[in-house]
Design a protein around this motif. Structure first.
Motif, PDB file in Angstrom:
ATOM      1  N   UNK A   1      49.993-102.224 -17.178  1.00  0.00           N
ATOM      2  CA  UNK A   1      48.967-103.177 -18.367  1.00  0.00           C
ATOM      3  C   UNK A   1      47.771-102.676 -17.994  1.00  0.00           C
ATOM      4  N   UNK A   2      47.938-102.939 -15.927  1.00  0.00           N
ATOM      5  CA  UNK A   2      46.855-102.465 -14.832  1.00  0.00           C
ATOM      6  C   UNK A   2      46.425-101.112 -15.178  1.00  0.00           C
ATOM      7  N   UNK A   3      47.133 -99.748 -15.505  1.00  0.00           N
ATOM      8  CA  UNK A   3      47.229 -98.555 -15.306  1.00  0.00           C
ATOM      9  C   UNK A   3      46.457 -98.181 -16.614  1.00  0.00           C
ATOM     10  N   UNK A   4      46.835 -98.821 -18.005  1.00  0.00           N
ATOM     11  CA  UNK A   4      46.930 -98.830 -19.180  1.00  0.00           C
ATOM     12  C   UNK A   4      45.241 -99.990 -19.688  1.00  0.00           C
ATOM     13  N   UNK A   5      45.366-100.355 -19.296  1.00  0.00           N
ATOM     14  CA  UNK A   5      43.874-101.755 -19.270  1.00  0.00           C
ATOM     15  C   UNK A   5      42.769-102.190 -18.751  1.00  0.00           C
ATOM     16  N   UNK A   6      42.891-102.023 -17.179  1.00  0.00           N
ATOM     17  CA  UNK A   6      42.016-102.653 -16.367  1.00  0.00           C
ATOM     18  C   UNK A   6      40.437-101.906 -16.684  1.00  0.00           C
ATOM     19  N   UNK A   7      40.101-101.355 -17.786  1.00  0.00           N
ATOM     20  CA  UNK A   7      39.048-101.255 -17.899  1.00  0.00           C
ATOM     21  C   UNK A   7      38.595-102.256 -19.072  1.00  0.00           C
ATOM     22  N   UNK A   8      39.799-102.330 -19.610  1.00  0.00           N
ATOM     23  CA  UNK A   8      38.890-103.350 -21.186  1.00  0.00           C
ATOM     24  C   UNK A   8      39.073-105.138 -20.639  1.00  0.00           C
ATOM     25  N   UNK A   9      37.912-105.761 -20.463  1.00  0.00           N
ATOM     26  CA  UNK A   9      37.369-106.630 -20.516  1.00  0.00           C
ATOM     27  C   UNK A   9      38.248-108.111 -21.237  1.00  0.00           C
ATOM     28  N   UNK A  10      39.366-107.849 -21.392  1.00  0.00           N
ATOM     29  CA  UNK A  10      40.724-109.195 -21.584  1.00  0.00           C
ATOM     30  C   UNK A  10      41.260-109.948 -20.286  1.00  0.00           C
ATOM     31  N   UNK A  11      41.719-110.793 -21.098  1.00  0.00           N
ATOM     32  CA  UNK A  11      42.158-112.240 -20.118  1.00  0.00           C
ATOM     33  C   UNK A  11      43.974-112.250 -20.502  1.00  0.00           C
ATOM     34  N   UNK A  12      44.519-111.878 -19.640  1.00  0.00           N
ATOM     35  CA  UNK A  12      46.316-110.893 -19.725  1.00  0.00           C
ATOM     36  C   UNK A  12      46.145-112.482 -18.515  1.00  0.00           C
ATOM     37  N   UNK A  13      47.504-113.422 -19.769  1.00  0.00           N
ATOM     38  CA  UNK A  13      48.640-114.393 -18.936  1.00  0.00           C
ATOM     39  C   UNK A  13      49.839-114.156 -18.433  1.00  0.00           C
ATOM     40  N   UNK A  14      50.134-114.594 -17.542  1.00  0.00           N
ATOM     41  CA  UNK A  14      51.173-114.364 -17.139  1.00  0.00           C
ATOM     42  C   UNK A  14      51.539-115.817 -16.967  1.00  0.00           C
ATOM     43  N   UNK A  15      53.243-116.244 -17.686  1.00  0.00           N
ATOM     44  CA  UNK A  15      53.506-117.600 -18.311  1.00  0.00           C
ATOM     45  C   UNK A  15      55.330-117.383 -18.261  1.00  0.00           C
ATOM     46  N   UNK A  16      55.171-117.467 -16.007  1.00  0.00           N
ATOM     47  CA  UNK A  16      56.054-117.672 -15.645  1.00  0.00           C
ATOM     48  C   UNK A  16      56.712-118.815 -14.744  1.00  0.00           C
ATOM     49  N   UNK A  17      57.999-119.273 -14.660  1.00  0.00           N
ATOM     50  CA  UNK A  17      58.428-120.182 -13.930  1.00  0.00           C
ATOM     51  C   UNK A  17      57.459-119.928 -12.418  1.00  0.00           C
ATOM     52  N   UNK A  18      57.549-121.615 -11.716  1.00  0.00           N
ATOM     53  CA  UNK A  18      56.947-121.181 -10.251  1.00  0.00           C
ATOM     54  C   UNK A  18      57.029-120.457  -9.262  1.00  0.00           C
ATOM     55  N   UNK A  19      58.806-120.181  -9.194  1.00  0.00           N
ATOM     56  CA  UNK A  19      59.385-119.410  -8.574  1.00  0.00           C
ATOM     57  C   UNK A  19      58.722-118.307  -8.264  1.00  0.00           C
TER      58      UNK A  19
END
Length: 232
Positions: free
Chosen positions: A186-204
């Protein structure tokens, strides 16, 4: 940096926004607890609606072994007086936001666990439903244990314990690797876009996520505390 805060009065989760200088892409990390008050999940859902992409945890497929392990937290919400709810993907995800799921399959998860010595694997499978019963009987106060607290910079003693825990390694190593690969793409392909990427994972998983994004130049810039549960 504290990720999950546990006190005698409540459990809170820190939603962390990470940015890289000079690029508009933001990663918003939601440290999840799989059993919480309904209000916690409503707060997460409302914030996910403001994101353009969601990277979601979730073992794909089914197996008897995975079902047995998840009994450790599936029992607690069954007692209504506990006021707890099991995390539900259907209720958590807002409509219209694309979702990707770079997690393992149930078969892969069990293969990693079965690679453990039998003296470790068998007690783990027996202990899960027992822990579930304890959580159900004690209710929310079962979660007010300071050992639940998660930091991404643990003390030396904590780090040594985590590094020498084969069960945690089996449960997380392959999954963290797949997740970080997806975030890197995602970073390599979309870092120039003004978007918010949510990462929804267990706290661990969050310490591995923050360290992985750090390698790409992302740093924590904002944090917002959400209340996971408050005992009656």
């Amino acid at each position: 940096m504290q990720i999950i805060e546990v006190t005698g009065h409540a459990v809170r989760s820190a939603v962390i926004t990470m940015r890289q200088p000079g690029t508009p892409l933001e990663f918003v990390i939601f440290p999840m607890v799989h059993v919480a008050s309904p209000g916690f999940y409503r707060q997460v859902r409302s914030r996910l609606a403001a994101c353009e992409l969601i990277v979601m945890e979730g073992v794909r497929g089914r197996s008897a072994g995975v079902s047995a392990l998840t009994l450790a937290y599936r029992f607690a919400p069954r007692r209504r007086r506990n006021g707890l709810q099991l995390q539900s993907t259907e209720e958590l995800l807002p409509p219209g936001v694309p979702v990707i799921n770079p997690d393992v399959t149930a078969a892969e998860a069990m293969a990693d666990l079965k690679a453990l010595p039998r003296t470790t694997y068998l007690p783990l499978m027996v202990a899960a439903p027992v822990l579930g019963l304890v959580f159900a009987l004690r209710g929310p106060r079962a979660f007010l244990d300071e050992e639940m607290a998660v930091e991404d910079l643990p003390s030396t003693f904590q780090a040594e314990q985590l590094a020498d825990n084969p069960i945690l390694d089996a449960l997380s190593d392959r999954r963290d690797e797949l997740l970080l690969e997806a975030l890197g793409k995602i970073h390599s392909e979309r870092s120039a876009e003004p978007i918010r990427v949510a990462v929804v994972y267990g706290a661990g998983h969050v310490p591995a996520i923050t360290k992985g994004l750090h390698r790409h130049g992302y740093r924590p810039r904002e944090a917002e505390w959400l209340t996971v549960l408050v005992p009656a």
